[in-house]
Motif scaffolding. Structure first.
Motif, PDB file in Angstrom:
ATOM      1  N   LYS A  26       0.835  -1.192   0.000  1.00 23.86           N
ATOM      2  CA  LYS A  26       0.000   0.000   0.000  1.00 23.86           C
ATOM      3  C   LYS A  26       0.873   1.246   0.000  1.00 23.86           C
ATOM      4  CE  LYS A  26      -4.021  -2.080   0.286  1.00 23.86           C
ATOM      5  NZ  LYS A  26      -5.024  -1.990  -0.787  1.00 23.86           N
ATOM      6  N   GLU A  27       0.301   2.341  -0.418  1.00 24.39           N
ATOM      7  CA  GLU A  27       1.028   3.616  -0.401  1.00 24.39           C
ATOM      8  C   GLU A  27       1.461   3.942   1.023  1.00 24.39           C
ATOM      9  OE1 GLU A  27       0.295   8.342  -1.529  1.00 24.39           O
ATOM     10  OE2 GLU A  27      -1.083   6.810  -2.251  1.00 24.39           O
ATOM     11  N   GLY A  47       0.856   2.888  -4.185  1.00 24.00           N
ATOM     12  CA  GLY A  47       1.160   1.497  -3.896  1.00 24.00           C
ATOM     13  C   GLY A  47       1.468   0.690  -5.160  1.00 24.00           C
ATOM     14  N   SER A  60      -1.293  -7.647   1.443  1.00 24.13           N
ATOM     15  CA  SER A  60      -0.262  -6.746   0.947  1.00 24.13           C
ATOM     16  C   SER A  60       0.460  -6.077   2.109  1.00 24.13           C
ATOM     17  CB  SER A  60      -0.883  -5.666   0.055  1.00 24.13           C
ATOM     18  OG  SER A  60      -1.560  -6.245  -1.032  1.00 24.13           O
ATOM     19  N   SER A  77      -1.305  -3.336   4.367  1.00 22.95           N
ATOM     20  CA  SER A  77      -2.766  -3.430   4.319  1.00 22.95           C
ATOM     21  C   SER A  77      -3.305  -3.843   5.685  1.00 22.95           C
ATOM     22  CB  SER A  77      -3.214  -4.415   3.257  1.00 22.95           C
ATOM     23  OG  SER A  77      -2.835  -5.725   3.608  1.00 22.95           O
TER      24      SER A  77
END
Length: 455
Positions: A222-223, A233, A273, A276
């Motif tokens: 994720k970003e 991301g 992820s 996440s």
């Protein structure tokens, strides 16, 4: 009527076979041409005397006559591409006292408007199919299909049939074979024949990803998940393959830490992820490939046994090129055609002596090595044929090799027998060591010992 037929059988034979519009060819149990009628010779623009005694694959484009001799299975109404035309071919094995002694082939060829119209229609349909295949390649990453895998030996024919059987389901497949045998081509083919063929095909080279990057490559992030993370991301390979197929190439080189995470995905059907807050469901089919002995890696605790059983639902072994010399002629001409089309060099064929050298060679690099040899020879030759002089030095016969007589099969068998005798002598009768030197499986080794009376 019986007397009349007996009296004029030669004239009847000539009328039926020599003057018919159909093309006829007959081969013996070695695939050598023993008869070809005038219609076929005219169509191929060949002299009948030059044709007799040659291997049928050197005479007729895309032929399968020698395959019918090997399999004993007739092939009726098969589409065959010869000299720019799509022909309808029938191939029937000939038996005598229960033994296959050859095969008879017929090809429908009439230079009529109806036939030309039909041929044009077939070409149009094939072009349309090719157009859709190219679209699939661009959209879903499918580069190869079973059609792209050259080879028609008994081993390859059985292997292709197995691929057709396992492809439609969703079971995990483990492809095993030496480097250069074409494992990736088979992975593409399985996806292409599966119900997932309209979804993505994603490849992961497990040996090429650094261990500290494997989690982000497989599962994404994720970003802001870590310093240096891309804005927005990144999707991992599992997300990219969702609904389709994930090909884990060189899985034997995957680090143990990554194996644990892969196993969890296969067990739970979900990934998480980096960064996440919740796992996400994914639907992927796993195809794995390796050239390593995973069973030995398990004993050394370098590969997880539970992961092995997860990916090894169906195991497919791809035999090395040295174990299927019957394929070398077909694969060589297939590669030559591709190289010629790509380079534009007018190298049309391979000299029989050069082809014999290719057949003798052990091919430690398998088809990948054969491709390199042919491409090199195409660039080196100054002729329209590849000769022995155009082949790499390592493929030239030793100066002390004795000259042999007989057909190619007899020469190859004699050479194989002497090679096994030599290796057995060098290994002082140690059969395990001899198998390692020869690079063949136990079953093949003992079969050859029995065949040549060396056991």
């Amino acid at each position: 009527m019986a007397t009349l037929t007996s009296e004029y059988k030669d004239e009847i034979f000539e009328t039926v076979f020599e003057n018919a519009y159909h093309c006829f060819v007959v081969v013996d149990d070695q695939g050598l041409v023993t008869y070809m009628n005038n219609s076929y010779c005219r169509f191929l623009e060949l002299d009948k005397q030059e044709v007799i005694g040659k291997h049928v694959a050197d005479v007729i484009e895309n032929t399968r006559m020698h395959i019918v001799v090997q399999t004993g299975k007739e092939e009726i109404a098969d589409l065959q591409y010869i000299r720019g035309n799509h022909m309808i071919a029938n191939r029937i094995p000939v038996r005598s006292e229960g033994r296959i002694v050859g095969a008879v082939g017929t090809v429908l060829y009439r230079d009529t408007k109806e036939w030309m119209l039909m041929n044009s229609h077939i070409k149009d349909l094939l072009l349309e199919i090719e157009h859709y295949r190219n679209q699939l390649k661009e959209q879903h990453g499918i580069t190869y299909s079973l059609h792209d895998i050259a080879g028609s030996s008994k081993q390859m024919s059985e292997l292709k049939e197995k691929i057709k059987k396992v492809s439609p389901g969703d079971v995990s497949v483990l492809l095993r074979g030496e480097s250069g045998t074409g494992k990736e081509l088979f992975a593409h083919s399985i996806h292409h024949l599966s119900e997932r063929n309209t979804k993505p095909f994603v490849k992961v080279n497990c040996a090429a990803i650094p261990e500290h990057l494997i989690e982000s490559e497989l599962f994404g992030y994720k970003e802001g998940a870590f310093t240096g993370a891309k804005r927005g991301g990144k999707l991992g390979k599992f997300q990219l393959a969702d609904g389709g197929t994930l090909f884990l190439d060189e899985i034997g080189d995957m680090p143990l830490s990554a194996q644990v995470k892969i196993l969890r995905v296969l067990q739970e059907g979900e990934i998480e992820s980096i960064g996440s807050e919740a796992p996400k469901k994914v639907d992927v089919r796993i195809i794995a490939a390796t050239n390593q002995p995973l069973e030995q890696l398990i004993k050394k605790q370098l590969f997880r046994e539970d992961l092995f059983y997860r990916i090894n639902v169906v195991q497919v072994f791809i035999p090395p090129l040295r174990e299927r010399p019957d394929d070398i002629r077909i694969i060589t001409k297939f590669i030559l055609h591709k190289v010629r089309a790509r380079t534009g060099k007018r190298v049309m064929d391979i000299d029989p002596a050069a082809m014999t050298q290719l057949t003798y060679y052990s091919w430690p690099g398998n088809i990948r090595e054969l491709e390199n040899v042919i491409e090199s020879a195409v660039h080196l030759t100054n002729d329209e044929k590849i000769t022995v002089a155009d082949l790499p030095d390592r493929m030239h016969p030793p100066a002390n090799i004795e000259k042999r007589t007989g057909n190619l099969k007899e020469i190859l068998e004699l050479t194989e027998k002497k090679t096994i005798q030599h290796v057995m002598k060098e290994s002082k009768g140690d059969k395990e060591r001899a198998m390692q030197i020869l690079g063949i499986k136990k079953s093949s080794f003992y079969e050859k010992l029995r065949k040549y009376g060396l056991s």
